[in-house]
Design an enzyme around this catalytic site. Structure first.
Site, mmCIF file in Angstrom:
data_model
loop_
_atom_site.group_PDB
_atom_site.id
_atom_site.type_symbol
_atom_site.label_atom_id
_atom_site.label_comp_id
_atom_site.label_asym_id
_atom_site.label_seq_id
_atom_site.Cartn_x
_atom_site.Cartn_y
_atom_site.Cartn_z
ATOM 1 N N GLY A 103 0.826 -1.199 0.000
ATOM 2 C CA GLY A 103 0.000 0.000 0.000
ATOM 3 C C GLY A 103 0.861 1.250 0.000
ATOM 4 N N GLU A 145 4.308 -0.196 -3.802
ATOM 5 C CA GLU A 145 4.128 1.068 -4.532
ATOM 6 C C GLU A 145 5.343 1.978 -4.346
ATOM 7 O OE1 GLU A 145 0.312 2.917 -3.881
ATOM 8 O OE2 GLU A 145 -0.709 0.999 -3.741
ATOM 9 N N MET A 208 -4.364 -0.391 -11.356
ATOM 10 C CA MET A 208 -4.983 0.702 -10.598
ATOM 11 C C MET A 208 -5.230 1.903 -11.514
ATOM 12 S SD MET A 208 -3.044 0.374 -6.900
ATOM 13 C CE MET A 208 -1.366 0.395 -7.536
ATOM 14 N N TYR A 210 -6.860 4.532 -11.690
ATOM 15 C CA TYR A 210 -7.505 5.653 -10.983
ATOM 16 C C TYR A 210 -6.394 6.487 -10.353
ATOM 17 C CZ TYR A 210 -7.340 1.613 -7.774
ATOM 18 O OH TYR A 210 -6.976 0.480 -7.085
ATOM 19 N N ASP A 211 -6.759 7.598 -9.743
ATOM 20 C CA ASP A 211 -5.774 8.565 -9.233
ATOM 21 C C ASP A 211 -4.856 9.070 -10.349
ATOM 22 O OD1 ASP A 211 -6.808 8.353 -6.716
ATOM 23 O OD2 ASP A 211 -5.245 7.045 -5.929
#
Length: 487
Positions: A103, A145, A208, A210-211
């Site tokens: 994370g 990450e 992912m 998104y963001d």
């Protein structure tokens, strides 16, 4: 009656056979207040094929680490969240329960060090399998990450492949799955991932998507646009879902192992002017925090749709895009890009047309899980399942005995002891004088607290209202009294 209750479950399961529905769960949502509070039992295990518990971490000796022992373990009157999470499989025999490690808050240096050393890799793998087996998980989701980034090493590019190959061998020998959450940005993909080699080790690649935009930009944009906006140029031309998925496939990821990430939250700004409200409108500050998620610059879908039912928000479906945005001037000129039922349906259809494994959401606790906005709970997730699977989810009849007070304890508890040096209650505790860290507090057998200090990654501060390390700028926007010595 028992037979009648089984029929809706069968109907729901039929629509899941066509693809995966990966549901991430942010476990800190248990600390939210009021209608935003979300615990393990709020997950609907019939609408997901994979549920992923976020997050475990990495200890300094490279063994896997439980990040919130009071919430996640049963020891010393803990809340047993791991065991309750995997017990959801009793309601759906086909459900896979996976533990995510990593994370954003974990950063990269510890993972870089572990991946570079065969002894440390073995310690991580061995301890991970031990933890997974102890609590009944079906696999591990690696959410580093990101390799080579945020304090990582250039050698991570190769070492990550070695780590995942070794994890694959060890997990598969136990009949477990290996999945990974990966970046959608080209600037991260190129240095971080040897895509052809990683694809050999992974059962699922959760992209992912998104963001892609947020309050770190000084203009409005969609955080998860399916395609580029007509005004996009330069790097922005690649910050869209279609580019990311096409690029992963171009770099030789197999489409059938990719799950398309869809956000169940919005990214929000404060408009500089009420006269400019479209894409690329000037916006130099994050949007105001919501009552439930308590993080400036984002709102859960449940917060957005609920406020839209009680306030006169303007909703715009820009003809150049497939996703909506919404704004509301009385709430400090807030402007949010988000996804609604129509846009997630388009994305699910896109995923199907590309031959992908299915869809993935971050995260399950910010869908309309209470059904406050729609005529059914989890409207967005169910819409994705129906579109990708081509079926229809039949709603079970309401059972009056299933209604649960969100503040009701789910396990046997005892009265908390008197405050300790840094702990006033079990769980996550802020330092009122220093937001650069926080304390993990759990009850001990002596009638006091075990406490462990956790330092937030560089550039972040502990948000005592949302219970995680957030962008420093976002935390400081909560007000002068939140982190007076750090803002």
């Amino acid at each position: 009656m028992r037979l009648l209750l089984l029929l809706p479950l069968v109907a729901a399961s039929l629509s899941l056979t066509e693809g995966v529905m990966v549901c991430y769960f942010g476990s800190w949502a248990v600390y939210r207040q009021g209608l935003g509070k979300f615990d393990v039992e709020d997950i609907d295990p019939k609408i997901c094929t994979h549920i992923i518990f976020g997050f475990a971490g990495l200890a300094h000796d490279s063994s896997i680490r439980v990040l919130d022992p009071w919430n996640e373990l049963c020891d010393n009157y803990g809340k047993c969240a791991y065991d309750r999470f995997t017990a959801l499989k009793q309601q759906n025999a086909n459900l896979k329960a996976i533990l995510a490690v990593g994370g954003w808050n974990e950063g990269s240096p510890k993972y870089s060090k572990m991946a570079a050393d065969p002894v440390l890799r073995n310690r991580f793998i061995t301890s991970s399998i031990e933890l997974l087996k102890k609590h009944g998980f079906d696999g591990l989701d690696m959410d580093w990450e990101y390799p080579t980034q945020r304090g990582g090493s250039p050698d991570d590019y190769d070492n990550f492949v070695i780590l995942m190959a070794e994890l694959n061998q060890a997990l598969h020998a136990e009949g477990m799955l290996l999945t990974a959450a990966v970046s959608a940005g080209k600037a991260t993909i190129d240095p971080a991932y040897n895509v052809p080699e990683l694809s050999k080790s992974l059962d699922l690649i959760n992209v992912m998507t998104y963001d892609l935009h947020g309050a770190w930009d000084d203009y409005t944009h969609h955080q998860s646009g399916l395609y580029a906006h007509p005004l996009d140029e330069g790097d922005n031309a690649s910050l869209n879902v279609d580019f990311a998925i096409s690029y992963w496939i171009e770099k030789r990821a197999r489409p059938g192992q990719i799950a398309l990430g869809i956000p169940l939250y919005g990214r929000c700004w404060t408009l500089a002017s009420q006269q400019e409200t479209g894409y690329y409108a000037p916006a130099h500050q994050p949007g105001a925090a919501g009552d439930w998620t308590r993080s400036p610059g984002m709102l859960g879908y449940n917060e957005i749709c609920y406020m839209q039912t009680t306030q006169e928000w303007t909703v715009v479906d820009d003809p150049a895009m497939n996703e909506p945005y919404t704004y509301y001037f009385p709430m400090n000129n807030i402007w949010c890009s988000y996804d609604h039922a129509a846009s997630v349906a388009i994305k699910a259809e896109y995923a199907k047309s590309k031959g992908l494994a299915g869809t993935m959401v971050w995260s399950v606790e910010t869908d309309d899980f209470r059904g406050l906005c729609h005529n059914r709970k989890y409207h967005l997730i169910k819409t994705m399942v129906e579109v990708f699977g081509g079926g229809s989810i039949t709603e079970p009849p309401p059972l009056p005995t299933t209604t649960r007070d969100p503040n009701e304890p789910t396990t046997t508890t005892r009265a908390p002891p008197p405050p300790g040096v840094h702990c006033t209650q079990p769980g996550l505790n802020p330092d009122p004088l220093d937001c650069t860290h926080y304390y993990l507090c759990s009850l001990n057998t002596s009638g006091g607290y075990n406490e462990k200090e956790e330092v937030c990654p560089e550039g972040t501060l502990y948000n005592p209202q949302s219970y995680y390390c957030d962008w420093a700028s976002s935390v400081c926007h909560l007000g002068e009294d939140v982190c007076p010595n750090d803002c």
